[in-house]
Design an enzyme around this catalytic site. Structure first.
Site, PDB file in Angstrom:
ATOM      1  N   CYS A   2       0.955  -0.839  -0.001  1.00  0.00           N
ATOM      2  CA  CYS A   2       0.521  -0.056  -0.043  1.00  0.00           C
ATOM      3  C   CYS A   2       1.229   1.233   0.539  1.00  0.00           C
ATOM      4  O   CYS A   2       1.931   1.766   0.515  1.00  0.00           O
ATOM      5  CB  CYS A   2      -0.790   0.312   0.641  1.00  0.00           C
ATOM      6  SG  CYS A   2      -2.493  -1.171   1.143  1.00  0.00           S
ATOM      7  N   CYS A 246      11.987  -4.002   5.890  1.00  0.00           N
ATOM      8  CA  CYS A 246      11.583  -4.969   4.809  1.00  0.00           C
ATOM      9  C   CYS A 246      12.517  -4.843   4.326  1.00  0.00           C
ATOM     10  O   CYS A 246      12.483  -3.832   2.915  1.00  0.00           O
ATOM     11  CB  CYS A 246      10.473  -4.287   4.643  1.00  0.00           C
ATOM     12  SG  CYS A 246       9.980  -5.629   2.957  1.00  0.00           S
ATOM     13  N   CYS A 393       5.469 -13.416   4.378  1.00  0.00           N
ATOM     14  CA  CYS A 393       5.513 -12.306   5.485  1.00  0.00           C
ATOM     15  C   CYS A 393       3.782 -11.877   5.917  1.00  0.00           C
ATOM     16  O   CYS A 393       2.636 -11.910   5.080  1.00  0.00           O
ATOM     17  CB  CYS A 393       5.567 -11.369   4.048  1.00  0.00           C
ATOM     18  SG  CYS A 393       5.726  -9.517   4.994  1.00  0.00           S
ATOM     19  N   CYS A 443      14.939  -6.643   8.403  1.00  0.00           N
ATOM     20  CA  CYS A 443      13.593  -8.401   8.187  1.00  0.00           C
ATOM     21  C   CYS A 443      14.003  -8.672   6.916  1.00  0.00           C
ATOM     22  O   CYS A 443      13.706  -8.079   5.881  1.00  0.00           O
ATOM     23  CB  CYS A 443      12.048  -7.499   8.518  1.00  0.00           C
ATOM     24  SG  CYS A 443      11.233  -8.976   8.208  1.00  0.00           S
ATOM     25  N   CYS A 446      11.322 -13.429   4.683  1.00  0.00           N
ATOM     26  CA  CYS A 446      10.293 -14.221   4.119  1.00  0.00           C
ATOM     27  C   CYS A 446      11.437 -14.846   3.699  1.00  0.00           C
ATOM     28  O   CYS A 446      10.867 -16.606   2.836  1.00  0.00           O
ATOM     29  CB  CYS A 446       9.779 -13.633   2.938  1.00  0.00           C
ATOM     30  SG  CYS A 446      10.658 -12.428   2.511  1.00  0.00           S
TER      31      CYS A 446
END
Ligand SMILES: O=P(O)(O)OC[C@H]1O[C@H](OP(=O)(O)OP(=O)(O)O)[C@H](O)[C@@H]1O
Ligand SMILES: NC(=O)CC[C@H](N)C(=O)O
Ligand code: SF4
Ligand SMILES: [Mg+2]
Length: 456
Positions: A2, A246, A393, A443, A446
């Site tokens: 988003c 991320c 995720c 991070c 994933c």
């Protein structure tokens, strides 16, 4: 992932916000919305569809005001419906009073919702943005907190990724989760209008010069008195002593002309390409071809480091968006064929290094390889600019259930066979870390399953 936007101070805030949302359309293509305040009333408009389709001149005229909060949505919590579309507005006895848009996702949504419902707070959607704004309104109205105190309580209680823009009738606030999982950047234009957005490319097109990232657990208040950056130590809300940016924002989500987490996105991608080339010493090939768009700069880096010429052998249709973020598999399947084509008489007899940024479900790459083979390529060596994605995720990306992830279902050799390439290599974790200035601040869950926040 988003896209969010906030504007304060411009008499045409809605128009300015819509321009900014268009610049971050790549972050969400399903629906969009705008809440705009003229100091007395907050007007809200949201709809399914793209920014240019939804925010026509006629619609923008119905949104007067100098404060705007906007959102482009890629659904991760709640289906792709108008009800779940952000921003969400809270009405009080005084009329529409608070609006909020958020990028990210929460790991304790169910617990917080149950707690608020037990306090007679009502919900109209299943969306986490609504939970965040209802939580703040509840703290303000029922618990008598001021907005900043309410945000601090939110940071204590609500866990997850949230880069948020919040407005009252007269003020704009921006705040970001203590781990800073999603990007968020703000600045002022020459007229002193304040702009906050998910990516710096938005600030560029709105002529914002100076810019700063909203700090971890940062709260910034903007009102008639100016901008106040409120100190808020992230250590009081998080267990680890580092951020969890991320890393996938650099690999895929963000535009290459954006800057965040202290890095130019295009440079990280070029470095990734260089690292891929380093793993390939001695490989002979005629050309390096990226799968557009996200892998473009990776192929540039690969070509520079290997000396193998870069060729744009795959052409994309610009009127089709991103395929990975489409909610249904049938649409993703059709989109790939409609999105890409090969150059005529280009691949015949060639040894090709094909570069893509990631394999998630494998939808894109299988079809592309088939196309390139049909076009007569002699060899295809596939290089992927990220490690294998083996985990879902929980922080604002709709990576499928683990069973749908290609790297989870098949071994490297099986994936190579299924895709039908001569060789396949992923970027390894150490090389990815070496492409980042502050590798410990990210991070990578994933890829390695080490989640900074467990789903509750
Ligand atoms: O393995 P998959 O499930 O197919 O997903 C991975 C692919 O999807 C993304 O491209 P996308 O078309 O979404 O966007 P882009 O144009 O920015 O590369 C990504 O860049 C890969 O190409
Ligand atoms: N990907 C996102 O950041 C989406 C925001 C939010 N979770 C939603 O579904 O609307
Ligand atoms: S799990 Fe992957 S996609 Fe999600 S925040 Fe972490 S690095 Fe990003
Ligand atoms: Mg792609």
């Amino acid at each position: 992932m988003c896209g969010i936007i906030g504007i304060y101070g411009n008499p045409e805030a809605a128009r300015m916000a819509a321009l900014g949302m268009f610049a971050e359309q790549h972050r969400g293509q399903e629906s969009c919305g705008l809440a705009v305040s003229d100091g007395k009333v907050i007007h809200l408009y949201k709809s399914m569809g793209l920014v240019k389709e939804v925010f026509t001149d006629e619609v923008l005229k119905t949104l007067p005001g100098y404060i705007a909060v906007g959102h482009v949505r890629y659904p991760t919590k709640g289906a792709a419906t108008k009800f779940n579309t952000q921003p969400h507005l809270v009405e009080t006895l005084f009329g529409p009073s608070y609006a909020l848009a958020s990028n990210g996702d929460l790991v304790n949504y169910d617990q917080i919702r149950a707690r608020l419902e037990a306090e007679n707070v009502y919900f109209n959607s299943d969306n986490d943005g609504e939970l965040l704004v209802k939580y703040l309104a509840w703290q303000i109205i029922a618990k008598n907190k001021d907005v900043v105190e309410a945000i601090r309580c939110l940071m204590k209680d609500i866990k997850g990724a949230y880069s948020c823009v919040f407005c009252t009738r007269k003020e704009l606030y921006m705040f970001r989760d203590p781990l800073s999982i999603r990007p968020m950047i703000w600045g002022k234009n020459i007229n002193g209008d304040v702009v906050v957005a998910s990516e710096s490319c938005v600030l560029d097109i709105l002529d914002v010069n100076g810019r700063s990232e909203v700090p971890a657990a940062g709260i910034i208040e903007v009102n008639a008195d100016g901008v106040k950056v409120i100190g808020n130590n992230p250590a009081q809300y998080r267990q680890q002593n580092h951020h969890s940016y991320c890393v996938f924002e650099h690999i895929y989500f963000s535009r290459p002309d954006s800057y965040h987490f202290g890095e130019n996105v295009f440079e990280v991608r070029e470095d990734i390409g260089r690292k891929l080339a380093e793993q390939d010493k001695g490989l002979e090939a005629d050309c390096v071809v990226p799968v557009p768009d996200s892998a473009n700069f990776m192929a540039v880096g690969y070509s520079a480091a290997s000396g193998i010429p870069l060729s744009l052998g795959l052409i994309r249709n610009h009127y089709i968006g991103r395929t990975f973020i489409k909610p249904e598999q049938t649409i993703r399947d059709e989109s790939v064929r409609q999105k890409f084509n090969v150059l005529p008489n280009f691949f015949k007899g060639k040894k090709v290094v094909l570069v893509d940024d990631s394999i998630v479900r494998g939808t894109t790459i299988r079809k592309i390889v088939r196309m390139i083979k049909l076009a007569g390529a002699e060899e295809i060596h596939l290089r992927i600019g990220s490690p294998a994605i083996c985990y879902s995720c929980y922080y604002g990306i709709d990576t499928p259930h683990r069973e749908e992830l290609a790297a989870n279902r098949y071994s490297l050799e099986e994936i190579k066979e299924r895709i039908g390439v001569n060789s396949l290599k992923y970027l390894d974790m150490n090389s990815l870390r070496e492409c980042l200035k502050e590798p410990d601040e990210y991070c990578y869950a994933c890829f390695d399953g080490k989640y900074p926040l467990e789903k509750e």
